[in-house]
Design a protein around this motif. Structure first.
Motif, PDB file in Angstrom:
ATOM      1  N   ALA A 169       0.829  -1.207   0.000  1.00  0.00           N
ATOM      2  CA  ALA A 169       0.000   0.000   0.000  1.00  0.00           C
ATOM      3  C   ALA A 169       0.858   1.249   0.000  1.00  0.00           C
ATOM      4  N   GLY A 170       2.000   1.200   0.683  1.00  0.00           N
ATOM      5  CA  GLY A 170       2.874   2.361   0.729  1.00  0.00           C
ATOM      6  C   GLY A 170       3.827   2.318   1.891  1.00  0.00           C
ATOM      7  N   LEU A 171       4.370   3.485   2.227  1.00  0.00           N
ATOM      8  CA  LEU A 171       5.303   3.650   3.334  1.00  0.00           C
ATOM      9  C   LEU A 171       4.644   4.496   4.414  1.00  0.00           C
ATOM     10  N   THR A 172       5.043   4.275   5.651  1.00  0.00           N
ATOM     11  CA  THR A 172       4.506   5.050   6.755  1.00  0.00           C
ATOM     12  C   THR A 172       5.581   5.266   7.807  1.00  0.00           C
ATOM     13  N   LEU A 196       1.853   9.846   6.393  1.00  0.00           N
ATOM     14  CA  LEU A 196       2.702  10.750   7.159  1.00  0.00           C
ATOM     15  C   LEU A 196       2.573  10.551   8.662  1.00  0.00           C
ATOM     16  N   GLY A 197       1.677   9.676   9.084  1.00  0.00           N
ATOM     17  CA  GLY A 197       1.519   9.378  10.501  1.00  0.00           C
ATOM     18  C   GLY A 197       0.869  10.503  11.270  1.00  0.00           C
ATOM     19  N   GLY A 198       1.037  10.461  12.579  1.00  0.00           N
ATOM     20  CA  GLY A 198       0.516  11.506  13.450  1.00  0.00           C
ATOM     21  C   GLY A 198       1.627  12.465  13.842  1.00  0.00           C
ATOM     22  N   GLY A 199       1.450  13.116  14.992  1.00  0.00           N
ATOM     23  CA  GLY A 199       2.496  13.984  15.512  1.00  0.00           C
ATOM     24  C   GLY A 199       2.196  15.461  15.480  1.00  0.00           C
ATOM     25  N   ARG A 210       9.177  18.680  -3.696  1.00  0.00           N
ATOM     26  CA  ARG A 210      10.619  18.716  -3.926  1.00  0.00           C
ATOM     27  C   ARG A 210      11.197  17.323  -4.170  1.00  0.00           C
ATOM     28  N   HIS A 211      10.674  16.336  -3.474  1.00  0.00           N
ATOM     29  CA  HIS A 211      11.285  15.004  -3.528  1.00  0.00           C
ATOM     30  C   HIS A 211      10.575  14.017  -4.451  1.00  0.00           C
ATOM     31  N   PHE A 212       9.366  14.380  -4.914  1.00  0.00           N
ATOM     32  CA  PHE A 212       8.634  13.470  -5.785  1.00  0.00           C
ATOM     33  C   PHE A 212       8.159  14.232  -7.017  1.00  0.00           C
ATOM     34  N   PRO A 213       8.431  13.739  -8.209  1.00  0.00           N
ATOM     35  CA  PRO A 213       7.978  14.430  -9.422  1.00  0.00           C
ATOM     36  C   PRO A 213       6.460  14.492  -9.464  1.00  0.00           C
ATOM     37  N   ARG A 214       5.945  15.578 -10.004  1.00  0.00           N
ATOM     38  CA  ARG A 214       4.500  15.806 -10.018  1.00  0.00           C
ATOM     39  C   ARG A 214       3.720  14.648 -10.627  1.00  0.00           C
ATOM     40  N   HIS A 215       4.250  14.063 -11.688  1.00  0.00           N
ATOM     41  CA  HIS A 215       3.511  13.014 -12.387  1.00  0.00           C
ATOM     42  C   HIS A 215       3.569  11.673 -11.664  1.00  0.00           C
ATOM     43  N   ARG A 216       4.405  11.575 -10.592  1.00  0.00           N
ATOM     44  CA  ARG A 216       4.538  10.306  -9.880  1.00  0.00           C
ATOM     45  C   ARG A 216       4.393  10.467  -8.375  1.00  0.00           C
ATOM     46  N   GLN A 217       3.656  11.448  -7.944  1.00  0.00           N
ATOM     47  CA  GLN A 217       3.541  11.657  -6.507  1.00  0.00           C
ATOM     48  C   GLN A 217       2.578  10.653  -5.883  1.00  0.00           C
ATOM     49  N   PRO A 218       3.042   9.949  -4.831  1.00  0.00           N
ATOM     50  CA  PRO A 218       2.113   9.067  -4.113  1.00  0.00           C
ATOM     51  C   PRO A 218       1.003   9.879  -3.452  1.00  0.00           C
ATOM     52  N   ARG A 219      -0.118   9.246  -3.222  1.00  0.00           N
ATOM     53  CA  ARG A 219      -1.199   9.896  -2.496  1.00  0.00           C
ATOM     54  C   ARG A 219      -0.838   9.981  -1.010  1.00  0.00           C
ATOM     55  N   LEU A 220      -1.278  11.030  -0.352  1.00  0.00           N
ATOM     56  CA  LEU A 220      -0.877  11.311   1.028  1.00  0.00           C
ATOM     57  C   LEU A 220      -1.993  10.979   2.010  1.00  0.00           C
ATOM     58  N   ILE A 221      -1.585  10.440   3.160  1.00  0.00           N
ATOM     59  CA  ILE A 221      -2.490  10.131   4.265  1.00  0.00           C
ATOM     60  C   ILE A 221      -1.874  10.719   5.532  1.00  0.00           C
TER      61      ILE A 221
END
Length: 385
Positions: free
Chosen positions: A175-178, A217-220, A245-256
């Motif tokens: 699913a992704g990274l956390t 992105l977790g909590g905090g 800055r770190h992810f190209p616009r066309h390949r940005q993962p969705r954010l949670i």
């Protein structure tokens, strides 16, 4: 944060009822949800961390608003279901869930889990085949967090691609990274560092043909306690700039994001009375009818310092340094502070005291009857939907 005339202000000023009392305004929590979503310009999906405060009416209101729910244990899954949250909108973030817990989650329809070890991936694959998994990464340099969340949580950067590949081999979806940058994190750039690390991991997983679709992105994100913190808008600006800055616009993962105290802490309040003011050669102690155990103020043991006001005393009155203590005979039942609290010199037995931002964790961490003092009654205000 709290405008005159809000329900919380009225609760604080209401002297018709005896203390101690705890109040919680669901409307404030929903407003915090809306503000957070707006700050992130609609680029994140919010999954409220149920553990912060699992009130049924609160969960129902957030689910109706569109929030997903971050759950850990079977009881939280059941609470989420009763609140109307579809299993597909739940994420089980317990990276140490055992077979029984995973079985319960599978039976109830939960399909998204978290792992930070090969053992956990194997367990998920065996008990919950074909489900999705977030790979949790360890976060370093947590000095600006009131409660660092490190040690047993998260794999190292070099391990993450290997765990992702193992998950795919075992028939799971990645699913992704956390990660988690620490609770009450006062430094927004901690997410910048985490996103830079995540980008390196994504490049490695891409090389092996494994696509990372989400970054959790977790909590905090902080609440309004005694120490000042940047605004929610500042955090969102720093994080979104780092993503771009770190992810190209066309390949940005969705954010949670998985906020807990950022949504509910400031929606809670505790009113108390002074039982005694005791002067000693080494300091002055103010004994309250609320404390660590009956009011669940346990976050103070981890460095959280609550804001305290004195409604019966004018601003600008003479003050003195004090130590606030709870009603029990336990020596731990006192509020520690890096800079001593100050209270009016005229503060006396029977005076009212208000403790702000007690909406997170307090209602569930209060002990039932320690030293004969029961947990505080909770008064929950639910505005019309």
């Amino acid at each position: 944060m709290h405008l005159p005339g809000t329900w919380l202000e009225r609760f604080a000023a209401d002297e018709r009822h005896s203390t101690p009392r705890a109040g919680f305004d669901i409307g404030e929590a929903v407003a915090a949800y809306d503000r957070l979503l707006k700050a992130f310009q609609g680029r994140v999906r919010i999954q409220y961390a149920v553990k912060a405060r699992p009130d049924h009416a609160l969960l129902t209101a957030l689910v109706r608003r569109g929030s997903g729910l971050d759950v850990v244990a079977p009881q939280e899954i059941e609470q989420a279901l009763r609140a109307g949250c579809a299993p597909r909108h739940m994420s089980c973030s317990n990276a140490f869930a055992d077979r029984q817990e995973l079985t319960h989650a599978r039976i109830r329809g939960v399909t998204t889990f978290t792992a930070d070890s090969s053992d956990m991936i194997e367990r998920i694959a065996n008990v919950c085949p074909h489900s999705a998994v977030f790979i949790r990464i360890a976060q370093e340099n947590l000095t600006q967090a009131a409660i660092p969340i490190a040690g047993r949580f998260g794999c190292q950067e070099d391990e993450a691609p290997e765990l992702a590949l193992l998950a795919v081999r075992r028939g799971l979806k990645v699913a992704g990274l956390t990660w988690h940058v620490g609770s009450q994190q006062r430094d927004p750039t901690q997410w910048e560092q985490a996103l830079e690390r995540a980008a390196r991991i994504v490049r490695r997983t891409d090389h092996h043909g494994v696509t990372v679709h989400h970054l959790n992105l977790g909590g905090g994100m902080p609440a309004t306690y005694r120490a000042s913190t940047p605004s929610v808008e500042t955090y969102a600006s720093v994080i979104l700039a780092a993503v771009d800055r770190h992810f190209p616009r066309h390949r940005q993962p969705r954010l949670i994001i998985e906020p807990g105290r950022a949504l509910v802490a400031d929606a809670g309040i505790t009113t108390a009375s002074v039982k005694a003011v005791v002067g000693r050669p080494w300091g002055t102690y103010v004994i309250l009818d609320v404390g660590m155990w009956n009011a669940g103020l346990l976050d103070n043991l981890c460095g959280i310092e609550y804001r305290i006001t004195f409604p019966g005393h004018p601003s600008g009155c003479a003050t003195q340094p004090v130590t606030f203590c709870g009603p029990t005979c336990d020596p731990l039942d006192c509020l520690t502070a890096t800079t001593p609290y100050r209270a009016p010199v005229a503060l006396a037995t029977g005076d009212r005291v208000v403790i702000w931002s007690t909406g997170a964790y307090c209602s569930t961490s209060a002990l039932a009857g320690f030293n004969g003092y029961p947990p505080l009654p909770q008064h929950v205000h639910a505005p019309p939907p």
